[in-house]
Design a protein around this motif. Structure first.
Motif, PDB file in Angstrom:
ATOM      1  N   THR A 252       0.821  -1.209   0.000  1.00 36.72           N
ATOM      2  CA  THR A 252       0.000   0.000   0.000  1.00 36.72           C
ATOM      3  C   THR A 252       0.856   1.260   0.000  1.00 36.72           C
ATOM      4  O   THR A 252       1.745   1.432   0.845  1.00 36.72           O
ATOM      5  CB  THR A 252      -0.920   0.003   1.237  1.00 36.72           C
ATOM      6  N   LEU A 253       0.622   2.124  -0.988  1.00 37.44           N
ATOM      7  CA  LEU A 253       1.313   3.415  -1.106  1.00 37.44           C
ATOM      8  C   LEU A 253       2.834   3.262  -1.102  1.00 37.44           C
ATOM      9  O   LEU A 253       3.561   4.166  -0.678  1.00 37.44           O
ATOM     10  CB  LEU A 253       0.881   4.359   0.030  1.00 37.44           C
ATOM     11  N   ASN A 254       3.309   2.103  -1.544  1.00 35.75           N
ATOM     12  CA  ASN A 254       4.752   1.820  -1.614  1.00 35.75           C
ATOM     13  C   ASN A 254       5.438   1.924  -0.245  1.00 35.75           C
ATOM     14  O   ASN A 254       6.645   2.193  -0.167  1.00 35.75           O
ATOM     15  CB  ASN A 254       5.449   2.759  -2.604  1.00 35.75           C
ATOM     16  N   GLN A 255       4.679   1.706   0.833  1.00 38.32           N
ATOM     17  CA  GLN A 255       5.240   1.828   2.176  1.00 38.32           C
ATOM     18  C   GLN A 255       5.909   0.546   2.642  1.00 38.32           C
ATOM     19  O   GLN A 255       6.683   0.572   3.598  1.00 38.32           O
ATOM     20  CB  GLN A 255       4.136   2.217   3.165  1.00 38.32           C
ATOM     21  N   SER A 256       5.621  -0.583   2.014  1.00 41.64           N
ATOM     22  CA  SER A 256       6.216  -1.862   2.391  1.00 41.64           C
ATOM     23  C   SER A 256       6.615  -2.592   1.118  1.00 41.64           C
ATOM     24  O   SER A 256       6.113  -2.303   0.035  1.00 41.64           O
ATOM     25  CB  SER A 256       5.232  -2.705   3.219  1.00 41.64           C
ATOM     26  N   ALA A 257       7.529  -3.555   1.268  1.00 39.97           N
ATOM     27  CA  ALA A 257       8.029  -4.231   0.068  1.00 39.97           C
ATOM     28  C   ALA A 257       8.579  -5.612   0.419  1.00 39.97           C
ATOM     29  O   ALA A 257       8.913  -5.898   1.581  1.00 39.97           O
ATOM     30  CB  ALA A 257       9.105  -3.393  -0.619  1.00 39.97           C
ATOM     31  N   ILE A 258       8.679  -6.439  -0.602  1.00 39.59           N
ATOM     32  CA  ILE A 258       9.329  -7.751  -0.525  1.00 39.59           C
ATOM     33  C   ILE A 258      10.281  -7.842  -1.713  1.00 39.59           C
ATOM     34  O   ILE A 258       9.914  -7.512  -2.844  1.00 39.59           O
ATOM     35  CB  ILE A 258       8.304  -8.899  -0.577  1.00 39.59           C
ATOM     36  N   GLY A 259      11.512  -8.261  -1.466  1.00 36.83           N
ATOM     37  CA  GLY A 259      12.472  -8.443  -2.542  1.00 36.83           C
ATOM     38  C   GLY A 259      12.317  -9.807  -3.190  1.00 36.83           C
ATOM     39  O   GLY A 259      12.025 -10.803  -2.513  1.00 36.83           O
ATOM     40  N   THR A 260      12.480  -9.861  -4.502  1.00 32.44           N
ATOM     41  CA  THR A 260      12.327 -11.118  -5.240  1.00 32.44           C
ATOM     42  C   THR A 260      13.586 -11.390  -6.042  1.00 32.44           C
ATOM     43  O   THR A 260      14.144 -10.502  -6.687  1.00 32.44           O
ATOM     44  CB  THR A 260      11.119 -11.064  -6.185  1.00 32.44           C
ATOM     45  N   LEU A 261      14.040 -12.636  -6.005  1.00 35.29           N
ATOM     46  CA  LEU A 261      15.199 -13.087  -6.766  1.00 35.29           C
ATOM     47  C   LEU A 261      14.826 -14.346  -7.534  1.00 35.29           C
ATOM     48  O   LEU A 261      14.200 -15.256  -6.967  1.00 35.29           O
ATOM     49  CB  LEU A 261      16.384 -13.388  -5.841  1.00 35.29           C
ATOM     50  N   VAL A 262      15.202 -14.412  -8.810  1.00 37.25           N
ATOM     51  CA  VAL A 262      14.912 -15.578  -9.650  1.00 37.25           C
ATOM     52  C   VAL A 262      16.184 -15.987 -10.372  1.00 37.25           C
ATOM     53  O   VAL A 262      16.833 -15.153 -11.025  1.00 37.25           O
ATOM     54  CB  VAL A 262      13.807 -15.277 -10.689  1.00 37.25           C
ATOM     55  N   ASP A 354      -0.713  -4.457   2.922  1.00 41.16           N
ATOM     56  CA  ASP A 354       0.460  -4.156   3.734  1.00 41.16           C
ATOM     57  C   ASP A 354       1.363  -5.387   3.766  1.00 41.16           C
ATOM     58  O   ASP A 354       1.023  -6.413   4.368  1.00 41.16           O
ATOM     59  CB  ASP A 354       0.024  -3.774   5.153  1.00 41.16           C
ATOM     60  N   LEU A 355       2.527  -5.317   3.118  1.00 45.25           N
ATOM     61  CA  LEU A 355       3.420  -6.473   3.029  1.00 45.25           C
ATOM     62  C   LEU A 355       4.285  -6.644   4.266  1.00 45.25           C
ATOM     63  O   LEU A 355       4.941  -7.681   4.409  1.00 45.25           O
ATOM     64  CB  LEU A 355       4.311  -6.339   1.788  1.00 45.25           C
ATOM     65  N   SER A 356       4.288  -5.664   5.153  1.00 46.81           N
ATOM     66  CA  SER A 356       5.128  -5.777   6.354  1.00 46.81           C
ATOM     67  C   SER A 356       4.584  -6.788   7.356  1.00 46.81           C
ATOM     68  O   SER A 356       5.295  -7.171   8.288  1.00 46.81           O
ATOM     69  CB  SER A 356       5.264  -4.405   7.025  1.00 46.81           C
ATOM     70  N   VAL A 357       3.342  -7.241   7.169  1.00 47.36           N
ATOM     71  CA  VAL A 357       2.762  -8.200   8.113  1.00 47.36           C
ATOM     72  C   VAL A 357       3.284  -9.609   7.875  1.00 47.36           C
ATOM     73  O   VAL A 357       3.078 -10.498   8.709  1.00 47.36           O
ATOM     74  CB  VAL A 357       1.218  -8.191   8.012  1.00 47.36           C
ATOM     75  N   TYR A 358       3.972  -9.837   6.781  1.00 44.36           N
ATOM     76  CA  TYR A 358       4.468 -11.176   6.474  1.00 44.36           C
ATOM     77  C   TYR A 358       5.871 -11.356   7.032  1.00 44.36           C
ATOM     78  O   TYR A 358       6.762 -10.529   6.808  1.00 44.36           O
ATOM     79  CB  TYR A 358       4.488 -11.417   4.965  1.00 44.36           C
ATOM     80  N   GLY A 359       6.051 -12.434   7.772  1.00 43.47           N
ATOM     81  CA  GLY A 359       7.343 -12.731   8.356  1.00 43.47           C
ATOM     82  C   GLY A 359       8.195 -13.608   7.467  1.00 43.47           C
ATOM     83  O   GLY A 359       7.760 -14.061   6.397  1.00 43.47           O
ATOM     84  N   PRO A 360       9.429 -13.902   7.893  1.00 43.68           N
ATOM     85  CA  PRO A 360      10.315 -14.766   7.097  1.00 43.68           C
ATOM     86  C   PRO A 360       9.728 -16.145   6.823  1.00 43.68           C
ATOM     87  O   PRO A 360       9.922 -16.710   5.747  1.00 43.68           O
ATOM     88  CB  PRO A 360      11.578 -14.855   7.962  1.00 43.68           C
ATOM     89  N   GLU A 361       8.972 -16.694   7.800  1.00 42.27           N
ATOM     90  CA  GLU A 361       8.372 -18.020   7.591  1.00 42.27           C
ATOM     91  C   GLU A 361       7.323 -17.977   6.489  1.00 42.27           C
ATOM     92  O   GLU A 361       7.199 -18.919   5.688  1.00 42.27           O
ATOM     93  CB  GLU A 361       7.735 -18.522   8.893  1.00 42.27           C
TER      94      GLU A 361
END
Length: 394
Positions: A252-262, A354-361
């Motif tokens: 949301t509003l670019n406030q959180s993010a997840i990095g992706t590698l392929v 909101d992507l910040s709610v997701y943990g490493p697991e």
């Protein structure tokens, strides 16, 4: 009047009927209670929109339906010429039909014991003609259950179609094209599949539409970039493993993010946990931690777009000894594998959340599920299988 040579329009005018009615009469079509009954036995009901087939009678079978379809006399000619040993092209020339038409006709209507029988072939063709037909996903519960179960774990229709061939190589009943699955999901009333299953598709759309292209980006950092045009040829042709593509998906509003590698050769996916922000320093630290854990032979290069999150690319290269290459502005296809993966990830991390709610697991679970999906580009192997084989062979 028609037998006496009177023109159809004049005959219709004399008896006071519409020219369309006169045309139907000429074709042998009867009108009964808002229905049109064709000579081949088809009944078209304009109230319900359904087409059904009356029991065929010899007189109806013998009358040609249309030049588009083979007539009974043509099928008799096919039988006689087959008995005389004529080739398919000789038969097609005699009937002025395409060779493929004759080939399909013989293949569809030849029976093992008696061979090609014209009357049986004509009846079978008339029976196949009525619409609508029942779809395979409606008439085969076992196939329907398999397709539904795979859609629920976010497999694409083409992944399902291809895996059916590998899983059931000798069972022709367990076959369905990806287009049939898409139509069952998208076409209301044809379906076969419950409408909520459509929500498991990557796009989440209720109907198809083309994708839009992104806008151009400008360089945002001072350290000199090495452009993708300078990337070695071995990276471009995916012949050597260990070269990665990367990007961010934002919330949301670019406030959180997840990095992706392929990984370009195996399409293996790794996700970067960015719990606080996605500044250049945070992305660099996550990349160093994740890619630093890889074996030496899998740390070849990293290709990224010109986003501000890669402003610390020089310090990342120093820390990991991994070359970083940058795509041209507004050229997402230069990271095609990563762009495709980001689309797949939106099934798990929808836009506007909101992507910040997701943990490493959570990220590890999603990555494992993606790496367990069969891929068309891998000849329907999974990325996990390809990476396992790569590690074992090294």
């Amino acid at each position: 009047m028609r037998s006496a040579g009177v023109h159809r329009l004049e005959a219709a005018r004399r008896i006071g009927v519409n020219i369309r009615t006169a045309q139907d009469w000429d074709l042998g079509i009867r009108h009964v209670s808002n229905k049109r009954i064709r000579p081949d036995g088809r009944v078209i009901d304009y109230t319900s929109g359904m087409t059904t087939l009356l029991p065929a009678v010899p007189a109806a079978l013998e009358q040609p339906i249309s030049n588009r379809y083979l007539s009974l006399s043509e099928r008799e000619t096919i039988r006689d010429m087959i008995a005389a040993g004529s080739s398919l092209r000789t038969i097609s020339t005699a009937l002025r039909r395409a060779p493929s038409t004759i080939s399909r006709e013989i293949a569809r209507n030849t029976v093992p014991v008696h061979g090609y029988l014209p009357y049986a072939a004509h009846r079978a063709a008339a029976a196949r003609r009525p619409r609508p037909k029942n779809r395979k996903l409606q008439t085969t519960p076992r196939l329907r259950a398999y397709v539904t179960s795979k859609l629920r774990i976010r497999w694409s229709p083409e992944q399902i179609s291809r895996t059916l061939v590998k899983t059931y190589p000798d069972d022709q009943e367990m076959r369905v094209t990806h287009e049939t699955i898409y139509q069952a999901l998208y076409l209301q009333g044809r379906g076969g599949l419950r409408r909520e299953v459509a929500a498991t598709l990557r796009t989440g759309r209720s109907r198809r539409k083309p994708q839009n292209t992104g806008e151009a980006r400008r360089p945002r950092f001072a350290d000199e970039m090495v452009m993708i045009s300078d990337r070695p040829a071995e990276v471009d042709d995916r012949a050597v493993p260990g070269h990665w593509e990367g990007d961010l998906i934002t919330g949301t509003l670019n406030q959180s993010a997840i990095g992706t590698l392929v990984e370009r050769t195996t399409r293996y996916v790794m996700l970067l946990h960015l719990p606080h922000d996605h500044t250049a320093e945070s992305v660099r630290d996550a990349l160093v931690t994740t890619m630093g854990s890889l074996p030496e032979h899998l740390r070849g290069s990293l290709t990224w777009d010109q986003g501000a999150e890669m402003a610390a690319h020089k310090s990342f290269k120093i820390a990991t000894d991994i070359d970083v290459y940058f795509c041209d502005p507004a050229s997402p296809w230069q990271r095609g594998s990563n762009e495709n993966t980001n689309g797949l990830l939106r099934q798990y991390f929808p836009k506007g959340t909101d992507l910040s709610v997701y943990g490493p697991e959570d990220l590890e679970h999603v990555a494992q599920e993606l790496n367990a999906r069969p891929r068309k580009t891998l000849d329907w192997d999974t990325p996990a299988e390809r990476l396992r084989d790569l590690i074992q062979s090294t």
